[in-house]
Scaffold this motif. Structure first.
Motif, PDB file in Angstrom:
ATOM      1  N   GLU A 256       0.866  -1.170   0.000  1.00 21.09           N
ATOM      2  CA  GLU A 256       0.000   0.000   0.000  1.00 21.09           C
ATOM      3  C   GLU A 256       0.902   1.218   0.000  1.00 21.09           C
ATOM      4  O   GLU A 256       1.472   1.586   1.023  1.00 21.09           O
ATOM      5  N   GLY A 257       1.067   1.836  -1.186  1.00 19.64           N
ATOM      6  CA  GLY A 257       2.028   2.913  -1.296  1.00 19.64           C
ATOM      7  C   GLY A 257       3.424   2.385  -1.035  1.00 19.64           C
ATOM      8  O   GLY A 257       3.847   1.376  -1.583  1.00 19.64           O
ATOM      9  N   SER A 258       4.157   3.045  -0.168  1.00 15.82           N
ATOM     10  CA  SER A 258       5.523   2.600   0.147  1.00 15.82           C
ATOM     11  C   SER A 258       5.552   1.616   1.311  1.00 15.82           C
ATOM     12  O   SER A 258       6.615   1.120   1.673  1.00 15.82           O
ATOM     13  N   TRP A 259       4.396   1.338   1.899  1.00 11.48           N
ATOM     14  CA  TRP A 259       4.322   0.409   3.027  1.00 11.48           C
ATOM     15  C   TRP A 259       3.959  -0.982   2.519  1.00 11.48           C
ATOM     16  O   TRP A 259       3.242  -1.130   1.529  1.00 11.48           O
ATOM     17  N   VAL A 260       4.438  -1.991   3.229  1.00 14.34           N
ATOM     18  CA  VAL A 260       4.069  -3.372   2.947  1.00 14.34           C
ATOM     19  C   VAL A 260       3.489  -3.971   4.224  1.00 14.34           C
ATOM     20  O   VAL A 260       4.159  -4.023   5.256  1.00 14.34           O
ATOM     21  N   PHE A 261       2.239  -4.395   4.134  1.00 11.06           N
ATOM     22  CA  PHE A 261       1.585  -5.025   5.276  1.00 11.06           C
ATOM     23  C   PHE A 261       1.598  -6.541   5.093  1.00 11.06           C
ATOM     24  O   PHE A 261       1.542  -7.054   3.969  1.00 11.06           O
TER      25      PHE A 261
ATOM     26  N   GLU B 140       1.604  11.321   1.927  1.00 15.01           N
ATOM     27  CA  GLU B 140       1.605  12.404   2.904  1.00 15.01           C
ATOM     28  C   GLU B 140       0.445  12.302   3.879  1.00 15.01           C
ATOM     29  O   GLU B 140       0.544  12.772   5.018  1.00 15.01           O
ATOM     30  N   LEU B 141      -0.643  11.686   3.442  1.00 16.19           N
ATOM     31  CA  LEU B 141      -1.806  11.592   4.316  1.00 16.19           C
ATOM     32  C   LEU B 141      -1.547  10.716   5.533  1.00 16.19           C
ATOM     33  O   LEU B 141      -2.239  10.833   6.543  1.00 16.19           O
TER      34      LEU B 141
ATOM     35  N   ALA C 183      -2.293  13.474   8.102  1.00  9.86           N
ATOM     36  CA  ALA C 183      -3.690  13.306   8.488  1.00  9.86           C
ATOM     37  C   ALA C 183      -3.982  11.974   9.168  1.00  9.86           C
ATOM     38  O   ALA C 183      -5.140  11.578   9.285  1.00  9.86           O
ATOM     39  N   ALA C 184      -2.935  11.272   9.619  1.00 17.23           N
ATOM     40  CA  ALA C 184      -3.093  10.046  10.410  1.00 17.23           C
ATOM     41  C   ALA C 184      -3.845   8.941   9.675  1.00 17.23           C
ATOM     42  O   ALA C 184      -4.478   8.095  10.304  1.00 17.23           O
ATOM     43  N   HIS C 185      -3.781   8.918   8.331  1.00 13.29           N
ATOM     44  CA  HIS C 185      -4.448   7.862   7.589  1.00 13.29           C
ATOM     45  C   HIS C 185      -3.676   6.547   7.743  1.00 13.29           C
ATOM     46  O   HIS C 185      -2.477   6.489   7.494  1.00 13.29           O
TER      47      HIS C 185
END
Length: 329
Positions: A62-67, A260-261, A265-267
């Motif tokens: 998810e974007g630059s994150w990997v869950f 950036e969110l 914005a704590a998304h």
């Protein structure tokens, strides 16, 4: 037989057993797993790779994150689903219990980050939302999608400043407006003080709604699901409190890559697909009836409308704990 052998080999390690136990509780990023396991990220990454190759764990970018999560299908997924019945020794069970306590700390920190943001921005919340698709367009689409349906007792989950409760009040018989932030509820209380229908303001968590089973006729979740690290649990909780034939309306972002969110914005989630929402609806006993996409700016807003199927057993989902804090409007 090689697939089954690969699964057993992958599970034949204490750390990897701990990883499976943790991911059965919730999705986690590598850094979060490393913090709970008190091991380095490279070492945890190697363990995760072995579990992924055996089909036990899967990655979701998810974007630059990997869950990371337990795989949804296959022999590895079936094996992990039975982990609660595995014959752990007393020592192994103690280690897993300690991991669980550290996992609770991760959850608490996630919630604290969001709460700090809400407290800092409560007064400008409606303006923050309006930076994306024009909020008036979203509101009109939501009202149109619910037109002709008996709203009855409506639950507004993540009410924020109370705007959803305000626009649905003319066609509802009663409204419960829920939010975790007392700062938000104070603003909502002022906004909703002159409504013609009864309005209850409740402080509570959308992962454990302080609402009885099958007690409301409709639920609205407007631009709140992306704050949840476990959105499927939010959907399951909303389904739990719906009566047969009741409706759940979710409004949130379509998938995007605006990283950036997360910081600004704590998304927790960068939008949702129809497949994700439809799957969570079905798992919670809801039928996805309609979807709509609203394009605008860099982010698109999606609407998903589901209904509680009549005359069937509801799926087993955890009931909300506690009574919540109720504030009469």
């Amino acid at each position: 037989m090689s697939e089954l052998i690969d699964i057993f080999r992958a599970l034949a390690d204490p750390t990897r057993l701990r990883v499976v136990a943790l991911l059965r509780e919730m999705e986690l990023a590598i850094g979060e797993l490393a913090a709970v396991l008190e091991q380095s990220q490279p070492r945890v990454s190697r363990h995760v790779r072995i579990l992924a190759e055996a089909g036990i764990v899967e990655r979701r970018r998810e974007g630059s994150w990997v869950f990371l999560r337990i795989a949804e299908q296959g022999p590895g997924a079936d094996m992990a689903a039975a982990a609660g019945a595995w014959p752990f020794s007393a020592r192994e069970a103690l280690v897993i219990a300690q991991d669980g306590r550290r996992l609770a700390a991760v959850r608490a920190e996630r919630a604290a980050v969001a709460e700090r943001y809400f407290a800092d921005h409560a007064a400008e919340w409606d303006a923050i939302r309006s930076r994306h698709v024009a909020e008036s367009e979203v509101e009109d689409a939501m009202v149109a999608m619910m037109y002709g349906r008996a709203l009855g007792h409506l639950l507004d989950v993540g009410t924020g400043t109370g705007r959803m409760a305000e626009i649905f009040a003319p066609t509802a018989q009663r409204i419960t407006a829920l939010d975790r932030s007392p700062e938000m509820l104070r603003i909502a209380r002022a906004k909703l003080s002159d409504q013609a229908v009864p309005v209850d303001l409740v402080q509570g968590d959308f992962l454990a709604l302080p609402i009885a089973d099958a007690s409301v006729d409709s639920v609205v979740i407007h631009q709140a699901l992306h704050f949840a690290h476990e959105p499927e649990r939010v959907i399951a909780e909303a389904a739990r409190v719906l009566r047969d034939g009741g409706h759940l309306l979710v409004a949130d972002f379509a998938p995007h890559e605006d990283e950036e969110l997360r910081a600004l914005a704590a998304h927790a989630r960068l939008g949702f697909s129809d497949t994700q929402i439809g799957g969570w609806f079905a798992a919670s006993g809801l039928t996805l009836e309609r979807t709509q996409t609203l394009e605008g700016g860099a982010l698109a807003v999606k609407l998903w409308l589901g209904a509680r199927r009549r005359d069937q057993d509801q799926p087993p989902v955890a009931a909300g704990d506690g009574e919540g804090k109720r504030l009469a409007a």
